[in-house]
Structures are given as structure tokens and as C-alpha cells.
Design an enzyme around this catalytic site. Structure first.
Site, PDB file in Angstrom:
ATOM      1  N   CYS A  14       9.314  57.769   2.975  1.00 13.29           N
ATOM      2  CA  CYS A  14      10.501  57.172   2.370  1.00 13.29           C
ATOM      3  C   CYS A  14      11.733  57.557   3.182  1.00 13.29           C
ATOM      4  CB  CYS A  14      10.669  57.684   0.952  1.00 13.29           C
ATOM      5  SG  CYS A  14       9.166  57.473  -0.028  1.00 13.29           S
ATOM      6  N   ASP A  29       3.245  62.616  -6.745  1.00  9.44           N
ATOM      7  CA  ASP A  29       3.215  63.977  -6.185  1.00  9.44           C
ATOM      8  C   ASP A  29       4.636  64.539  -6.050  1.00  9.44           C
ATOM      9  OD1 ASP A  29       3.539  61.908  -4.163  1.00  9.44           O
ATOM     10  OD2 ASP A  29       3.533  63.526  -2.707  1.00  9.44           O
ATOM     11  N   ILE A  72      -4.678  53.154  21.357  1.00 12.42           N
ATOM     12  CA  ILE A  72      -3.880  52.523  22.423  1.00 12.42           C
ATOM     13  C   ILE A  72      -4.698  52.537  23.699  1.00 12.42           C
ATOM     14  CG2 ILE A  72      -1.837  52.701  23.889  1.00 12.42           C
ATOM     15  CD1 ILE A  72      -0.557  54.423  21.697  1.00 12.42           C
TER      16      ILE A  72
HETATM   17  N1  ATP Z   1      -4.421  56.490  23.204  1.00 20.61           N
HETATM   18  C1  ATP Z   1      -4.181  56.808  21.941  1.00 20.61           C
HETATM   19  N2  ATP Z   1      -4.476  55.950  20.945  1.00 20.61           N
HETATM   20  C2  ATP Z   1      -4.239  56.246  19.660  1.00 20.61           C
HETATM   21  N3  ATP Z   1      -3.711  57.396  19.258  1.00 20.61           N
HETATM   22  C3  ATP Z   1      -3.397  58.308  20.187  1.00 20.61           C
HETATM   23  C4  ATP Z   1      -3.608  58.066  21.576  1.00 20.61           C
HETATM   24  N4  ATP Z   1      -3.213  59.160  22.248  1.00 20.61           N
HETATM   25  C5  ATP Z   1      -2.775  60.042  21.329  1.00 20.61           C
HETATM   26  N5  ATP Z   1      -2.895  59.530  20.093  1.00 20.61           N
HETATM   27  C6  ATP Z   1      -2.563  60.193  18.811  1.00 20.61           C
HETATM   28  O1  ATP Z   1      -1.630  61.234  19.088  1.00 20.61           O
HETATM   29  C7  ATP Z   1      -2.219  62.512  18.794  1.00 20.61           C
HETATM   30  C8  ATP Z   1      -1.767  63.568  19.767  1.00 20.61           C
HETATM   31  O2  ATP Z   1      -2.200  63.270  21.069  1.00 20.61           O
HETATM   32  P1  ATP Z   1      -2.815  64.420  21.972  1.00 20.61           P
HETATM   33  O3  ATP Z   1      -3.038  63.874  23.326  1.00 20.61           O
HETATM   34  O4  ATP Z   1      -1.987  65.624  21.851  1.00 20.61           O
HETATM   35  O5  ATP Z   1      -4.180  64.776  21.183  1.00 20.61           O
HETATM   36  P2  ATP Z   1      -5.697  64.237  21.298  1.00 20.61           P
HETATM   37  O6  ATP Z   1      -5.726  63.159  22.313  1.00 20.61           O
HETATM   38  O7  ATP Z   1      -6.205  63.873  19.978  1.00 20.61           O
HETATM   39  O8  ATP Z   1      -6.528  65.445  21.705  1.00 20.61           O
HETATM   40  P3  ATP Z   1      -6.424  66.295  23.009  1.00 20.61           P
HETATM   41  O9  ATP Z   1      -5.192  67.122  22.803  1.00 20.61           O
HETATM   42  O10 ATP Z   1      -7.652  67.075  22.979  1.00 20.61           O
HETATM   43  O11 ATP Z   1      -6.300  65.343  24.160  1.00 20.61           O
HETATM   44  C9  ATP Z   1      -3.709  62.248  18.848  1.00 20.61           C
HETATM   45  O12 ATP Z   1      -4.428  63.215  18.139  1.00 20.61           O
HETATM   46  C10 ATP Z   1      -3.815  60.871  18.256  1.00 20.61           C
HETATM   47  O13 ATP Z   1      -3.770  60.892  16.839  1.00 20.61           O
HETATM   48  N1  GLN Z   2       6.584  57.529   1.432  1.00 21.82           N
HETATM   49  C1  GLN Z   2       6.831  58.678   0.909  1.00 21.82           C
HETATM   50  O1  GLN Z   2       7.617  59.514   1.368  1.00 21.82           O
HETATM   51  C2  GLN Z   2       5.932  58.949  -0.234  1.00 21.82           C
HETATM   52  C3  GLN Z   2       6.628  59.539  -1.409  1.00 21.82           C
HETATM   53  C4  GLN Z   2       5.631  59.748  -2.526  1.00 21.82           C
HETATM   54  N2  GLN Z   2       4.604  60.640  -2.105  1.00 21.82           N
HETATM   55  C5  GLN Z   2       5.063  58.396  -2.959  1.00 21.82           C
HETATM   56  O2  GLN Z   2       3.912  58.161  -2.874  1.00 21.82           O
HETATM   57  O3  GLN Z   2       5.745  57.541  -3.393  1.00 21.82           O
END
Ligand code: ATP
Ligand code: GLN
Length: 661
Positions: A2, A104, A297
Site C-alpha cells: 500500500c 493482519d 527475466i
Molecule cells: N533473471 C531473473 N529473473 C527473475 N528474477 C530474478 C532474476 N535475477 C534475479 N531475480 C530475483 O532477484 C533476486 C535476487 O537476485 P540475486 O542474483 O541476488 O539472487 P539469486 O539469483 O536468486 O541467487 P544467487 O545469489 O545465488 O545468484 C532473486 O532471488 C530473484 O528473486
Molecule cells: N498492500 C499492503 O501493504 C497490504 C496491507 C494489508 N496486509 C492488506 O492485505 O491489506
């Protein structure tokens, strides 16, 4: 998530009271944070206002805000999620509290009635909240322990302004101006400053209060802590692995509680992959055919950075529904200005813009809530650049074998003889700053702050002489060291192992200001997406912070890998970290290079008032000649500032110093 907005006019405030229409306009500016409903409370005195715009996640029909207590004397607005709220709610009902909703958010109100300011200790999850206690004339605003949710404030002319996003301030009448000290010293990433004068972030783990008499306080309610480096930890490795596993599983379980479907941002790394594996297992306890939906991605034009294929194999392993967004240079360049408007800070790479696009993709697929793996590297020492700090002192806490003193000395020597830090996946090692020796003296010799400080660094040649006369030369690692509390610096100097000190610095800077901000909430909420981060569950992080430094040593996140082995593929168990990096501008004619040409003009630079056009033109032409990545990143930062100046209509900066000379 929110959006929240609030103001308080203290006795000394001579300003014309804020009108209902202004509060509505302010809420309207952050409607993307909460498109489902909105509400406001204005105190009969006209001196206090609370506004809320809601993205409904829990108690979809009944959870409208603000929420008040039984006697309508306390009013609250919340952005975020409180986990395990049903248990707390039951306890509060048993203690005699009457709830008006099943949301919540409402537990915070009753916990405040029960525990006063200590209510914050009972909250688990990510949040930003404001509370107005009419009987005591106390206004309180608080932010979660890690800074997952944003909250800004300005205290000016007897009026306190609070909002989830900076863009909500001008409709309340706050004038925008550049904070030149913050800009030159990297304040948007190094500490609690923003690019704008007088507007600060509420620090993570802190709350602020004000009375109508104007007594304003900023207080800490939580901080990360680490064990004394001289005390041996008697636990076995097996016990520690199990300790991590059970807490992570519980953190994921809590974050699956939602009244709308929960998806996941899945990369090719261990962090999000283990969450996908754990979440699937938990969902299948109730429904054996449950499938989580994964969003990834992919960068088709930059193959070596593309995590799509690994993520797809993980999705197959978890039997998840797999959606892939292919991001091109054109898409990134097109979205850049809009993304910066949402980030409200400059960026030095295109990662945040890519995640911004991913959030739109997820929202278009009908999802509001996702899990992500942010926060793991900051606790399990997942970045290679922590290595020199790990090696700085022996690990006396581990009761199992660690490096021999000879090996430690040799490895440390290797790092030192390399002069530049070995920052893999980052260009920080190439940025040359004349760091003063003071921050190293302040922080027991660790080098991580120097590295972090380079993130938004721009060569001083681009600033006007008058700006530099005012701010001094850029020394961002000094800003980092100075931004820490005196208590933390004392522990760094005497109690904590250097690896833990380095993790602490990362947790106070890049985590809230980068990962949770432009790589987190701001890009997500631009498209009304709530992302939940199991690795930032404080029961888990407190446990991990208490482990000996050895558990963060050399082979990245090895204790985490062991803990999550049952939930990930063999490929991921063996894979080393590939940090998330979006491809940069590929050549002089790529869409991002065009963006530089379009945005960085003599007029636009001079309109800022603190950029020297000759300096900018010089690095631009160097970039177009050499394709140098460090300059590319600086150009992204400067382009971001031009966009911020335009979007926020910030007047041209002038200094008294300037006119006096
Ligand atoms: N290519 C991608 N597609 C979708 N989400 C992503 C992508 N890259 C990163 N993220 C999101 O951002 C988060 C942080 O990225 P980060 O690179 O730190 O972690 P990770 O890729 O999950 O793991 P690691 O740190 O082991 O590489 C990820 O855990 C994921 O949720
Ligand atoms: N989007 C929010 O910050 C969520 C607020 C609250 N937890 C709700 O469900 O409405």
C-alpha cells in the site's frame, strides 16, 4: 503493498493547514502502490492527517484503512505484511481486544495498546506504518528491520511530513531542492539521505515520534548483531545446517499466507531456486498437485548474462508453471525514465529497470504477490568481495577446522598485492577514488565500504567548482563509516570479526538503499506488486548472524547450499554465484547510448546547477570512443539526475558560497 501519507502540524507551525484535497492529491500521486481502495483520517483539529491507498492482500473486503481502535482514539495506517498475525490476533482477543477487521495490519494497533512503543518488537515481516494516538497526542511512524518497505520524512517549519514515496510530498506543499552534499557523497546509497534537501529515509529498524509540542525523536528498536569474535561457538556444523534449514522453511511458510495467489521471481541462482523448491513442498502438503508460478527475466541479446535456461530447468524440477520475459535494449531504454521516476534515486546499472519491467509482466499476468530471494547474499556472505575482510583476522569462533594461519596470510597477501579489490561481476575495482584513510581507521581496516562507496561514484570533474567547494571531494566510504551509529563502530572496532563488520556495512547501505529499493519495492510497487523476501525474516537473520565467520567463507554460501540441498537441483548445488546483471549499452548507437545523447545536453546539465557541462561532455566523448563500462555507469547516474530534475521540477541549484565568491 500500500501507500501511506501523513502530516503533523506542531504548535509552532505557522503554515496554512493542509486541505483534504491536498491529501487526496498526495495519495493520488502514489496510487500505483494501492489501486484497490483508499481512505483518510483527518483529526478534528486539522493538524494531523493520515492517508492510505490499498493493495488488498489479506481480508480483501474488510481490511480498509485507516483502522481505529474500539474507542476511536488511536488510528493507524500500514503498508506491508505482518506474518504469523493470526496467532497474535488470537492472543490479543484472549487479552480482551476487539478487532474491527480480519486484516493482519490491525494487530499493530492492538499491540501498541498493549505494549506502548515496544509493540514493534512483536511484529514480524515487512512494513511501514504511522499511528496517531489522540489521547496522548503522540504521532509515531516506523519502518521494518531491513528497510524492505520505504518511508520518507521531512520536518520543516513545524510540520512533519511522512510518505511512502517522495513524489507524495509536493502535493502537500513541500518544495523540492537538491541536496548537493548527498549527491556528491553518494548519500542515496551510502546512508539515509536522498537526492533532495531536507527529505530523509526513516532508518530501517527505527521509529520516529513527535508530540504536538514539537518534540521530535528518532529511535532504534532493532539492529543486527554478531557474536564476540574471541568466543568459541560449541555447535557442530550439522546443528548449524539444520538451524538454517528449519528457519528458512518456516520463513517461506509464513510468506505463503495470502488471500491472493503467490508467485515467484525465479533466477538461475540458489536463493530464489531454493525458495521455489521449499514453497512447492509446503503447498503440496495441502494439495499434492499444487504448482507455483515462476517468472523469469531472460536477456536474449546478452547470452552470458541470461539466466533463463537455468531457471527453466529449476522450474521443471519443481514442476512450476514457467513464464519468461525477454528483455531487450529497446525495452530498457524506453522504460528508463519512468523507472527513475519510481525509484526516486539514480542508478548505475540497468538491473533495476529490468526488474521494473518484470513486475509489469507479472501484474499483467494477474498476480499481486511474489516471493523473491533478496537478502541472502547480505547474510550468507554471498559476494566474493567479502573475501579480503574474511581473511583479515583468524576465525576464533569456529570449533571446526578453518584456514591455517599460513594460508590465511598468503591469501590476504594475494588480495593486497592485487591492489584493487577483486570485485567479480562488478566494475567497482576499476573505479579510482582517493579514499581517505579515515574510514578504514574507523572500521577496523575493512575494505567493503570502499567498494560499496563506489556504486554511485562519478568522477569529480563533472561537478562545478562551486559545488565541490561546498561539499569537499567525494569520499563515499567516509560517508558510510560516518552514517553508522557510534555503537556499531565500537563493536566493529572491538567485538565483531571483520567479515561480520563488512556484512553489517552492506546491510546498512546496499540492502535498504539498493536491493530493497530500486531493485525491490520501488520497481515492484510501480506495478502494484508486493514482493516477499523470506531471507529477510528476522528470526532467520538473527540465527545466521550468530554463526561463526567460517560459515560465510570462500565457497560462497556453502552453509546455505547444504541447508537447501534437498530442495534444489544438483546443477544449482554446484553452481557458483552469477550476480544479476542486465546488459549495458552495447555500442554507440544502441538505444541506451541514444538516451545519453538525448538527456545529457548542455541545457539539461546546466539546469541542474551543479554539473559542469564541459566535464560531462568530456566523459561522454570518452565513452563513445572507448565504450568504457565505468564511464557508462557514471552516465547512467547523471542521466538519472537529469530525469529526476525534470520530473520533480527541482529548481536550479545555487550556492551562497557561489554568490559570495
Ligand atoms: N533473471 C531473473 N529473473 C527473475 N528474477 C530474478 C532474476 N535475477 C534475479 N531475480 C530475483 O532477484 C533476486 C535476487 O537476485 P540475486 O542474483 O541476488 O539472487 P539469486 O539469483 O536468486 O541467487 P544467487 O545469489 O545465488 O545468484 C532473486 O532471488 C530473484 O528473486
Ligand atoms: N498492500 C499492503 O501493504 C497490504 C496491507 C494489508 N496486509 C492488506 O492485505 O491489506
Amino acid at each position: 503493498m500500500c501507500g501511506i501519507v501523513a502530516y503533523v502540524d506542531c504548535d509552532s507551525c505557522q503554515l496554512v493547514p493542509i486541505t483534504e484535497a491536498q491529501l487526496d492529491a498526495s495519495l493520488h500521486s502514489i496510487l500505483h502502490r494501492g489501486p484497490d481502495s483508499n481512505g483518510r483520517y483527518i483529526d478534528p483539529s486539522n493538524r494531523v492527517g493520515l492517508g492510505h491507498t490499498r493493495l488488498s492482500i489479506i481480508d480483501l473486503d474488510g481490511g480498509q484503512q485507516p483502522i481505529s481502535n474500539k474507542t476511536n482514539t488511536i488510528h493507524i495506517i500500514v503498508n506491508g505484511e505482518f506474518y504469523d498475525f493470526e496467532r497474535i490476533r488470537e492472543e490479543l482477543i484472549a487479552a480482551g481486544h476487539t478487532f474491527k477487521t480480519s486484516s493482519d495490519s490491525e494487530i499493530a494497533l492492538h499491540l501498541y495498546e498493549e505494549y506502548g512503543y515496544s509493540f514493534l518488537e512483536h511484529l514480524r515481516g515487512e512494513f511501514a506504518l504511522c499511528l496517531w494516538d489522540t489521547k496522548r497526542s503522540i504521532f509515531l511512524a516506523a519502518r521494518d528491520r531491513f528497510g524492505i518497505k520505504p518511508l520518507y520524512y521531512a520536518n520543516k517549519d513545524g510540520r512533519l511530513y511522512i510518505a511512502s514515496e517522495i513524489k507524495a510530498f509536493p502535493p502537500l506543499g513541500l518544495k523540492m531542492a537538491w541536496d548537493i552534499d548527498s549527491i556528491v557523497q553518494g548519500g542515496p546509497i551510502t546512508d539515509m539521505r536522498t537526492p533532495f534537501a531536507g527529505i530523509s529515509k526513516i532508518p530501517p529498524g527505527h521509529y520516529i515520534t513527535t508530540t504536538l509540542s514539537g518534540t521530535f525523536r528518532v529511535e532504534r528498536y532493532w539492529d543486527a548483531d554478531y557474536p564476540d569474535k574471541r568466543v568459541k561457538d560449541p555447535r557442530s556444523i550439522e546443528e548449524m545446517i539444520e538451524g538454517v534449514r528449519s528457519r528458512l522453511v518456516e520463513a517461506v511458510r509464513q510468506r505463503l499466507r495470502s488471500d491472493v495467489p503467490v508467485g515467484i521471481y525465479l533466477s538461475g541462482g540458489v536463493d530464489s531456486s531454493c525458495i521455489a523448491g521449499i514453497a512447492t513442498k509446503i503447498l503440496r502438503e495441502k494439495d499434492p498437485s499444487a504448482q507455483i508460478r515462476a517468472f523469469t527475466i531472460s536477456f536474449p541479446e546478452g547470452n552470458h548474462l541470461d539466466e533463463g535456461p537455468v531457471a527453466e530447468r529449476t522450474a521443471e524440477f519443481c514442476d512450476a508453471i514457467f513464464d519468461k520475459l525477454e528483455i531487450t535494449d529497446e525495452l530498457v531504454a524506453e522504460a528508463f525514465s519512468d523507472a527513475i521516476w519510481h525509484f526516486e534515486m539514480p542508478v548505475a546499472n540497468l538491473n533495476g529497470v529490468s526488474k521494473f519491467l518484470l513486475s509489469k509482466f507479472v501484474r499483467d499476468a494477474g498476480y499481486k504477490v511474489v516471493l523473491t530471494g533478496e537478502g541472502s547474499d547480505e547474510h550468507f556472505a554471498g559476494y566474493k568481495f567479502f573475501e579480503p575482510d574474511y581473511l583479515l583476522e583468524p576465525d576464533l569462533a569456529a570449533s571446526f577446522p578453518t584456514l591455517s594461519e599460513k594460508d590465511r596470510a598468503d591469501l590476504l597477501n594475494y588480495h593486497e598485492s592485487n591492489a584493487q579489490l577483486k570485485a567479480y561481476g562488478s566494475l567497482a575495482g576499476k573505479v579510482e577514488i582517493d579514499d581517505s584513510p579515515i574510514p578504514k581507521r574507523m572500521l577496523n581496516g575493512i575494505v567493503t565500504p570502499q567498494l560499496i562507496g563506489k556504486f554511485l561514484y562519478v568522477n569529480k570533474e563533472v561537478y562545478t567548482d562551486s559545488a565541490l567547494q561546498r561539499t569537499g571531494v567525494p569520499d563515499p566510504s567516509l560517508a558510510i563509516a560516518s552514517g553508522l551509529s557510534g555503537e556499531a563502530r565500537r563493536k566493529i572496532a572491538h567485538n565483531w570479526h571483520p567479515l561480520h563488520s563488512a556484512l553489517y556495512c552492506e546491510n546498512k547501505t546496499i540492502l535498504p538503499n539498493g536491493l530493497c529499493n530500486f531493485l525491490g519495492d520501488r520497481g515492484e510497487m510501480a506495478h502494484s506488486i508486493e514482493a516477499r523476501t523470506p531471507f529477510l525474516d528476522h528470526f532467520l537473520t538473527e540465527y545466521v548472524n550468530g554463526l561463526p565467520p567460517k560459515t560465510g567463507e570462500l565457497v560462497e554460501k556453502w552453509i546455505l547450499r547444504e541447508a537447501v540441498k534437498p530442495y534444489i537441483t544438483e546443477e544449482l548445488y554446484l553452481r557458483t554465484k552469477h550476480p544479476f546483471f542486465a546488459p549495458a549499452a552495447r555500442n554507440n548507437y544502441s538505444p541506451v547510448s541514444e538516451l545519453f545523447r538525448q538527456k545529457l545536453t548542455k541545457e539539461s546539465c546546466e539546469a541542474l546547477g551543479w554539473l559542469k557541462w564541459e566535464g560531462v561532455a568530456d566523459i561522454m566523448s570518452q565513452y563513445f570512443e572507448t565504450g568504457d563500462q565505468v564511464i557508462h555507469n557514471s552516465l547512467l547516474v547523471l542521466t538519472s539526475y537529469v530525469i529526476l530534475g525534470e520530473k520533480f521540477q527541482v529548481p536550479t541549484y545555487t550556492t551562497f558560497c557561489n554568490t559570495a565568491l
